[in-house]
Design an enzyme around this catalytic site. Structure first.
Site, PDB file in Angstrom:
ATOM      1  N   HIS A   1      -4.443   2.358  -3.871  1.00 15.96           N
ATOM      2  CA  HIS A   1      -4.292   0.856  -4.284  1.00 15.96           C
ATOM      3  C   HIS A   1      -2.942   1.017  -3.090  1.00 15.96           C
ATOM      4  O   HIS A   1      -2.508   0.458  -3.115  1.00 15.96           O
ATOM      5  CB  HIS A   1      -3.517   0.474  -5.727  1.00 15.96           C
TER       6      HIS A   1
HETATM    7  C1  UD1 Z   1       2.762  -2.939  -7.052  1.00 14.13           C
HETATM    8  C2  UD1 Z   1       4.170  -1.923  -7.108  1.00 14.13           C
HETATM    9  C3  UD1 Z   1       3.694  -0.970  -7.102  1.00 14.13           C
HETATM   10  C4  UD1 Z   1       3.338   0.057  -7.604  1.00 14.13           C
HETATM   11  C5  UD1 Z   1       2.411  -1.100  -8.583  1.00 14.13           C
HETATM   12  C6  UD1 Z   1       0.950  -1.145  -9.516  1.00 14.13           C
HETATM   13  C7  UD1 Z   1       5.284  -3.246  -5.815  1.00 14.13           C
HETATM   14  C8  UD1 Z   1       6.842  -3.235  -4.230  1.00 14.13           C
HETATM   15  N1  UD1 Z   1       4.638  -2.305  -5.956  1.00 14.13           N
HETATM   16  O1  UD1 Z   1       1.990  -2.833  -6.452  1.00 14.13           O
HETATM   17  O2  UD1 Z   1       4.777  -0.371  -6.951  1.00 14.13           O
HETATM   18  O3  UD1 Z   1       2.635   1.432  -7.925  1.00 14.13           O
HETATM   19  O4  UD1 Z   1       2.393  -2.710  -8.833  1.00 14.13           O
HETATM   20  O5  UD1 Z   1      -0.218  -1.801 -10.403  1.00 14.13           O
HETATM   21  O6  UD1 Z   1       6.503  -3.526  -6.670  1.00 14.13           O
HETATM   22  N2  UD1 Z   1      -2.821  -8.754  -8.608  1.00 14.13           N
HETATM   23  C9  UD1 Z   1      -3.837  -9.538  -9.174  1.00 14.13           C
HETATM   24  N3  UD1 Z   1      -3.667  -9.792 -10.609  1.00 14.13           N
HETATM   25  C10 UD1 Z   1      -1.958  -8.669 -11.055  1.00 14.13           C
HETATM   26  C11 UD1 Z   1      -1.522  -8.698  -9.945  1.00 14.13           C
HETATM   27  C12 UD1 Z   1      -1.820  -8.510  -8.492  1.00 14.13           C
HETATM   28  O7  UD1 Z   1      -4.883  -9.872  -9.118  1.00 14.13           O
HETATM   29  O8  UD1 Z   1      -2.490  -8.403 -12.354  1.00 14.13           O
HETATM   30  C13 UD1 Z   1      -3.029  -9.129  -7.144  1.00 14.13           C
HETATM   31  C14 UD1 Z   1      -2.053  -9.549  -6.423  1.00 14.13           C
HETATM   32  O9  UD1 Z   1      -2.684 -11.208  -6.951  1.00 14.13           O
HETATM   33  C15 UD1 Z   1      -1.432  -9.269  -4.982  1.00 14.13           C
HETATM   34  C16 UD1 Z   1      -1.672  -7.743  -5.026  1.00 14.13           C
HETATM   35  O10 UD1 Z   1      -2.902  -7.679  -5.947  1.00 14.13           O
HETATM   36  O11 UD1 Z   1      -2.890  -9.854  -3.861  1.00 14.13           O
HETATM   37  C17 UD1 Z   1      -0.340  -6.540  -5.493  1.00 14.13           C
HETATM   38  O12 UD1 Z   1       0.189  -7.626  -6.315  1.00 14.13           O
HETATM   39  P1  UD1 Z   1       1.897  -6.993  -6.419  1.00 14.13           P
HETATM   40  O13 UD1 Z   1       2.437  -6.928  -7.518  1.00 14.13           O
HETATM   41  O14 UD1 Z   1       1.687  -7.198  -5.330  1.00 14.13           O
HETATM   42  O15 UD1 Z   1       1.187  -5.037  -5.744  1.00 14.13           O
HETATM   43  P2  UD1 Z   1       0.861  -4.128  -6.793  1.00 14.13           P
HETATM   44  O16 UD1 Z   1       0.474  -3.543  -5.280  1.00 14.13           O
HETATM   45  O17 UD1 Z   1       0.196  -3.990  -7.884  1.00 14.13           O
END
Ligand code: UD1
Length: 381
Positions: free
Chosen positions: A206
């Site tokens: 991811h």
């Molecule tokens: C975040 C952390 C990363 C960690 C990862 C674990 C930062 C910079 N990154 O990355 O260090 O390894 O979490 O999972 O904080 N989304 C969903 N449902 C959710 C959460 C997220 O659909 O419950 C989608 C969001 O809409 C977004 C994407 O996933 O489009 C990324 O989510 P985000 O929290 O921005 O960062 P991660 O890539 O999950």
């Protein structure tokens, strides 16, 4: 002593669980929990609270997703009045996600002491958002709890006062050990049609550097598909990759409860699993492949060979004293390393120093001492 813990994303929940349980054992501590809402899905959040038996948060900021600036700003704006109202003696943050950075910035400006658990880890790659978060969080923290010796050395090199640094072990390993009796009984193997003794690999993918650029992702997937001729590769899919993977060919999607027999090869995608099921899957895997931080540590502790699909690791002890090999993302190297890993026999290494399931005990003891000393000083003054 009011300690306000902040958690926002999946890996945070694993780290705070043993800390919250330990704090609750001490009547002199009033533990409070703020969930920033960075992760909000049932699979990414609620299921982790259930698996790790974390009491519901006192406050949920509902910050949600967005660009890094938007997400960080949302958490900052929403946590400021909460900190002003709850007036904690200490803010405790874990790991390196945007919520950790945001809470630290706000607490530091309100002059509330900050304790950072998992301090000092450095990949030395500032193109990783997490690296920026680590550096800033550490610079602003008053107590820094490190998981491995490299953490202490990195912090000293950055000019952090050595008295603030405490080598305590790894709370992620505390969580792994505390839940062992439950993940050992996980029903995930029947649900995914994996018979006992079956060879398979577990994959997580991811990191923005691997999945945001179409050609990098295509190269990695092509290599993994080749490797998957030797054994099936199970991939619990993070939400940020779902859409991209659903457009990729040659991948099987499975309902997590299909009970259909796992095929002999190929990449098999499922929804993100619960914490207990994921650890169970790793514990019986032939091989783990990942670009996550925590998975490198958990596989080391479980004694399962791990190939890290990145060019750096901020957790070098998993390489020097663990099962991890950092192999990058060149397709040819991935295929070669999977073949080599499948033919190599691995002596189970001793766990890294202080990865003994007692890190949260040490942290809470240090917090108590810190406050007692502070109170004694105030009384004398
Ligand atoms: C975040 C952390 C990363 C960690 C990862 C674990 C930062 C910079 N990154 O990355 O260090 O390894 O979490 O999972 O904080 N989304 C969903 N449902 C959710 C959460 C997220 O659909 O419950 C989608 C969001 O809409 C977004 C994407 O996933 O489009 C990324 O989510 P985000 O929290 O921005 O960062 P991660 O890539 O999950």
């Amino acid at each position: 002593m009011k300690i306000l813990t902040v958690a926002g994303a999946r890996p945070n929940f694993v780290k705070i669980a043993p800390l919250m349980h330990e704090m609750r054992k001490h009547p002199s501590i009033l533990p409070m929990l703020v969930h920033t809402g960075q992760h909000y899905d049932r699979a990414m959040s609620d299921q982790f609270f259930a698996d790790l038996e974390i009491a519901p948060p006192d406050v949920n900021l509902g910050a949600g997703s967005g660009s890094h600036a938007e997400q960080t700003a949302q958490v900052m704006q929403r946590i400021e009045p909460v900190l002003a109202k709850l007036d904690p003696d200490l803010v405790l943050v874990v790991g390196d996600v945007n919520s950790t950075l945001a809470a630290t910035l706000v607490a530091a400006k309100l002059q509330i002491p900050v304790a950072h658990v998992e301090a000092g880890l450095r990949s030395f790659d500032r193109s990783m958002p997490e690296e920026i978060n680590r550096i800033v969080t550490d610079a602003l923290s008053d107590l820094l709890f490190v998981t491995e010796e490299s953490g202490r050395q990195n912090l000293m090199r950055e000019g952090i006062n050595p008295w603030k640094i405490h080598f305590v072990g790894n709370v992620m390993i505390d969580a792994l050990e505390a839940t062992r009796p439950r993940w050992e009984r996980s029903g995930i193997f029947e649900l995914l049609g994996i018979e006992h003794g079956r060879r398979y690999a577990v994959l997580t993918l991811h990191r923005p550097s691997n999945v945001d650029d179409g050609s990098t992702l295509a190269g990695v997937l092509a290599a993994l598909q080749k490797a998957a001729r030797r054994l099936p590769i199970l991939l619990p899919v993070h939400p940020r990759v779902r859409q991209k993977l659903s457009q990729a060919g040659g991948i099987v999607w499975r309902d997590a409860e299909s009970r259909e027999k796992l095929p002999d090869g190929g990449i098999v995608c499922v929804d993100p699993t619960s914490y207990l099921d994921f650890v169970a899957l790793m514990s019986r895997a032939t091989l783990v492949m990942t670009d996550s931080g925590g998975v490198q540590e958990e596989s080391t502790m479980l004694g399962i060979p791990c190939l890290t699909l990145r060019t750096t690791t901020e957790r070098p002890v998993t390489v020097t004293q663990g099962t991890n090999r950092v192999i990058g993302t060149s397709p040819a190297r991935i295929v070669e390393e999977v073949h080599a890993a499948l033919s190599r026999s691995l002596d189970r290494p001793e766990p890294p120093p202080l990865w003994d399931g007692k890190a949260s005990e040490r942290i809470v003891r240090i917090l108590l001492d810190h406050f007692q000393i502070g109170a004694a000083r105030a009384a004398v003054a």
